[in-house]
Motif scaffolding. Sequence first.
Motif, PDB file in Angstrom:
ATOM      1  N   ASP A  49      27.659  54.154-117.865  1.00 57.32           N
ATOM      2  CA  ASP A  49      27.160  55.239-118.704  1.00 57.32           C
ATOM      3  C   ASP A  49      27.837  55.154-120.072  1.00 57.32           C
ATOM      4  OD1 ASP A  49      26.276  57.603-119.805  1.00 57.32           O
ATOM      5  OD2 ASP A  49      27.308  58.914-118.392  1.00 57.32           O
ATOM      6  N   ILE A  50      27.062  54.778-121.118  1.00 56.91           N
ATOM      7  CA  ILE A  50      27.621  54.719-122.476  1.00 56.91           C
ATOM      8  C   ILE A  50      26.916  55.728-123.383  1.00 56.91           C
ATOM      9  CG2 ILE A  50      28.385  52.337-122.255  1.00 56.91           C
ATOM     10  CD1 ILE A  50      26.013  51.567-124.084  1.00 56.91           C
ATOM     11  N   ARG A  51      26.402  56.791-122.800  1.00 53.82           N
ATOM     12  CA  ARG A  51      25.672  57.792-123.578  1.00 53.82           C
ATOM     13  C   ARG A  51      26.585  58.551-124.535  1.00 53.82           C
ATOM     14  NH1 ARG A  51      23.224  61.475-119.312  1.00 53.82           N
ATOM     15  NH2 ARG A  51      25.274  61.077-118.450  1.00 53.82           N
ATOM     16  N   HIS A  52      27.894  58.472-124.334  1.00 55.44           N
ATOM     17  CA  HIS A  52      28.814  59.255-125.155  1.00 55.44           C
ATOM     18  C   HIS A  52      29.661  58.396-126.079  1.00 55.44           C
ATOM     19  CE1 HIS A  52      27.469  62.614-122.818  1.00 55.44           C
ATOM     20  NE2 HIS A  52      27.836  62.005-121.704  1.00 55.44           N
ATOM     21  N   GLY A  53      29.194  57.182-126.395  1.00 55.74           N
ATOM     22  CA  GLY A  53      29.837  56.416-127.459  1.00 55.74           C
ATOM     23  C   GLY A  53      30.728  55.274-127.046  1.00 55.74           C
ATOM     24  N   ALA A  54      31.715  55.012-127.898  1.00 63.25           N
ATOM     25  CA  ALA A  54      32.541  53.805-127.827  1.00 63.25           C
ATOM     26  C   ALA A  54      33.391  53.704-126.562  1.00 63.25           C
ATOM     27  CB  ALA A  54      33.450  53.728-129.048  1.00 63.25           C
ATOM     28  N   LYS A  55      33.727  54.831-125.953  1.00 66.17           N
ATOM     29  CA  LYS A  55      34.547  54.789-124.739  1.00 66.17           C
ATOM     30  C   LYS A  55      33.837  53.995-123.635  1.00 66.17           C
ATOM     31  CE  LYS A  55      37.070  57.740-121.565  1.00 66.17           C
ATOM     32  NZ  LYS A  55      37.342  59.087-121.118  1.00 66.17           N
ATOM     33  N   GLY A  56      32.516  54.170-123.539  1.00 64.68           N
ATOM     34  CA  GLY A  56      31.745  53.429-122.547  1.00 64.68           C
ATOM     35  C   GLY A  56      31.699  51.943-122.820  1.00 64.68           C
ATOM     36  N   VAL A  57      31.632  51.572-124.104  1.00 61.98           N
ATOM     37  CA  VAL A  57      31.609  50.155-124.484  1.00 61.98           C
ATOM     38  C   VAL A  57      32.943  49.505-124.114  1.00 61.98           C
ATOM     39  CG1 VAL A  57      31.398  48.548-126.419  1.00 61.98           C
ATOM     40  CG2 VAL A  57      29.874  50.517-126.280  1.00 61.98           C
ATOM     41  N   ASP A  58      34.050  50.222-124.294  1.00 58.69           N
ATOM     42  CA  ASP A  58      35.356  49.707-123.866  1.00 58.69           C
ATOM     43  C   ASP A  58      35.377  49.487-122.351  1.00 58.69           C
ATOM     44  OD1 ASP A  58      36.199  49.858-126.471  1.00 58.69           O
ATOM     45  OD2 ASP A  58      37.234  51.779-126.219  1.00 58.69           O
ATOM     46  N   GLY A  59      34.707  50.369-121.627  1.00 59.69           N
ATOM     47  CA  GLY A  59      34.599  50.218-120.179  1.00 59.69           C
ATOM     48  C   GLY A  59      33.855  48.952-119.792  1.00 59.69           C
ATOM     49  N   ILE A  60      32.825  48.607-120.558  1.00 58.28           N
ATOM     50  CA  ILE A  60      32.073  47.375-120.292  1.00 58.28           C
ATOM     51  C   ILE A  60      32.988  46.167-120.452  1.00 58.28           C
ATOM     52  CG2 ILE A  60      30.201  45.889-121.107  1.00 58.28           C
ATOM     53  CD1 ILE A  60      28.669  48.451-121.857  1.00 58.28           C
ATOM     54  N   ILE A  72      25.991  43.685-115.517  1.00 55.09           N
ATOM     55  CA  ILE A  72      26.343  44.995-116.055  1.00 55.09           C
ATOM     56  C   ILE A  72      25.158  45.583-116.800  1.00 55.09           C
ATOM     57  CG2 ILE A  72      27.849  46.255-117.637  1.00 55.09           C
ATOM     58  CD1 ILE A  72      30.025  44.197-117.045  1.00 55.09           C
ATOM     59  N   PHE A  73      24.766  46.810-116.412  1.00 57.06           N
ATOM     60  CA  PHE A  73      23.732  47.572-117.107  1.00 57.06           C
ATOM     61  C   PHE A  73      24.422  48.629-117.964  1.00 57.06           C
ATOM     62  CE2 PHE A  73      20.082  47.301-113.740  1.00 57.06           C
ATOM     63  CZ  PHE A  73      20.091  45.938-113.843  1.00 57.06           C
ATOM     64  N   ALA A  74      24.067  48.677-119.237  1.00 56.40           N
ATOM     65  CA  ALA A  74      24.553  49.725-120.123  1.00 56.40           C
ATOM     66  C   ALA A  74      23.434  50.747-120.283  1.00 56.40           C
ATOM     67  CB  ALA A  74      24.941  49.143-121.473  1.00 56.40           C
ATOM     68  N   ILE A  75      23.707  52.000-119.940  1.00 62.67           N
ATOM     69  CA  ILE A  75      22.718  53.073-120.068  1.00 62.67           C
ATOM     70  C   ILE A  75      23.156  53.954-121.234  1.00 62.67           C
ATOM     71  CG2 ILE A  75      21.508  54.950-118.906  1.00 62.67           C
ATOM     72  CD1 ILE A  75      21.177  52.300-117.435  1.00 62.67           C
ATOM     73  N   ALA A  76      22.315  54.038-122.284  1.00 68.67           N
ATOM     74  CA  ALA A  76      22.670  54.784-123.494  1.00 68.67           C
ATOM     75  C   ALA A  76      21.643  55.875-123.765  1.00 68.67           C
ATOM     76  CB  ALA A  76      22.744  53.838-124.682  1.00 68.67           C
ATOM     77  N   GLN A  86      26.760  46.212-129.867  1.00 71.03           N
ATOM     78  CA  GLN A  86      28.114  46.441-129.349  1.00 71.03           C
ATOM     79  C   GLN A  86      28.165  46.267-127.836  1.00 71.03           C
ATOM     80  OE1 GLN A  86      29.142  50.375-130.629  1.00 71.03           O
ATOM     81  NE2 GLN A  86      29.960  49.694-132.607  1.00 71.03           N
ATOM     82  N   ALA A  87      27.173  46.816-127.143  1.00 70.13           N
ATOM     83  CA  ALA A  87      27.144  46.714-125.676  1.00 70.13           C
ATOM     84  C   ALA A  87      26.984  45.266-125.230  1.00 70.13           C
ATOM     85  CB  ALA A  87      26.027  47.573-125.109  1.00 70.13           C
ATOM     86  N   MET A  88      26.111  44.528-125.900  1.00 72.26           N
ATOM     87  CA  MET A  88      25.896  43.129-125.522  1.00 72.26           C
ATOM     88  C   MET A  88      27.131  42.281-125.829  1.00 72.26           C
ATOM     89  SD  MET A  88      23.156  42.927-123.993  1.00 72.26           S
ATOM     90  CE  MET A  88      21.673  43.852-123.713  1.00 72.26           C
ATOM     91  N   ARG A  89      27.778  42.550-126.952  1.00 72.33           N
ATOM     92  CA  ARG A  89      29.008  41.817-127.289  1.00 72.33           C
ATOM     93  C   ARG A  89      30.128  42.136-126.307  1.00 72.33           C
ATOM     94  NH1 ARG A  89      28.914  42.522-133.847  1.00 72.33           N
ATOM     95  NH2 ARG A  89      27.505  40.770-134.242  1.00 72.33           N
ATOM     96  N   ALA A  90      30.136  43.350-125.778  1.00 70.75           N
ATOM     97  CA  ALA A  90      31.154  43.744-124.802  1.00 70.75           C
ATOM     98  C   ALA A  90      30.921  43.083-123.448  1.00 70.75           C
ATOM     99  CB  ALA A  90      31.183  45.253-124.650  1.00 70.75           C
ATOM    100  N   GLY A  91      29.685  42.616-123.196  1.00 65.85           N
ATOM    101  CA  GLY A  91      29.417  41.909-121.945  1.00 65.85           C
ATOM    102  C   GLY A  91      28.294  42.463-121.099  1.00 65.85           C
ATOM    103  N   ALA A  92      27.514  43.414-121.623  1.00 67.47           N
ATOM    104  CA  ALA A  92      26.394  43.965-120.849  1.00 67.47           C
ATOM    105  C   ALA A  92      25.272  42.935-120.732  1.00 67.47           C
ATOM    106  CB  ALA A  92      25.871  45.234-121.509  1.00 67.47           C
ATOM    107  N   ASN A  93      24.653  42.886-119.560  1.00 70.08           N
ATOM    108  CA  ASN A  93      23.501  42.008-119.353  1.00 70.08           C
ATOM    109  C   ASN A  93      22.194  42.704-119.700  1.00 70.08           C
ATOM    110  OD1 ASN A  93      25.615  41.325-117.047  1.00 70.08           O
ATOM    111  ND2 ASN A  93      24.567  39.448-117.639  1.00 70.08           N
TER     112      ASN A  93
END
Length: 190
Positions: A49-60, A72-76, A86-93
């Motif tokens: 869950d990255i709906r609330h910003g950068a904290k979720g991207v760090d989690g990825i 990894i699915f990023a839900i925004a 940002q999500a893709m660079r962090a490693g989301a598929n």
Amino acid sequence: MAQLTVLISTTDPDFRAHVTKCLRASGTSVALVDDRHAGANPPALTVVDIRHGAKGVDGIERLRGSWPSSTIFAIAATTQPEQILQAMRAGANEYLAWPLDDSFTAAIHRAAERSKPKDGSRNSCVLSFFGVKGGVGTTTLAVNTAIELARTSKKPTLIIDLHQFVGEVALFLGVRPRFTLVDALDNLHR
């Protein structure tokens, strides 16, 4: 199709409930795991869950470092190009917008295909049984577990009795072994 293990990374119980409902409705066999049990056996799919910003991207980034082979699915909340990048660079598929739609189901099917073993490779597991003293039922437990694994998985199952004097696995299975561990060690070249 094999069962897909899924970890949902969020602090929002409504998000968790909705994603769980969508996973169950996808037609793919899924097993939900939590953070405490995912360390030893990494999940095939992680929904973040990255709906609330950068904290979720760090989690990825943290999850990608811990489990490089996990999808990894990023839900925004939005589909802003900067957040997608940002999500893709962090490693989301996969990057999906909230609320979830049919694209989530399609992504689950792609993840299930990715998690299947490739040609020639096998999904395997090693279980070890140790008794603290004689007569506590270690051989009984090991033999019954091996039989049940072979019966339910319909895959070859190997049981090795490493008792150095009187291994009883052959007795429990009602077979006479043709070879011993010593024979295997003598013929390592084969």
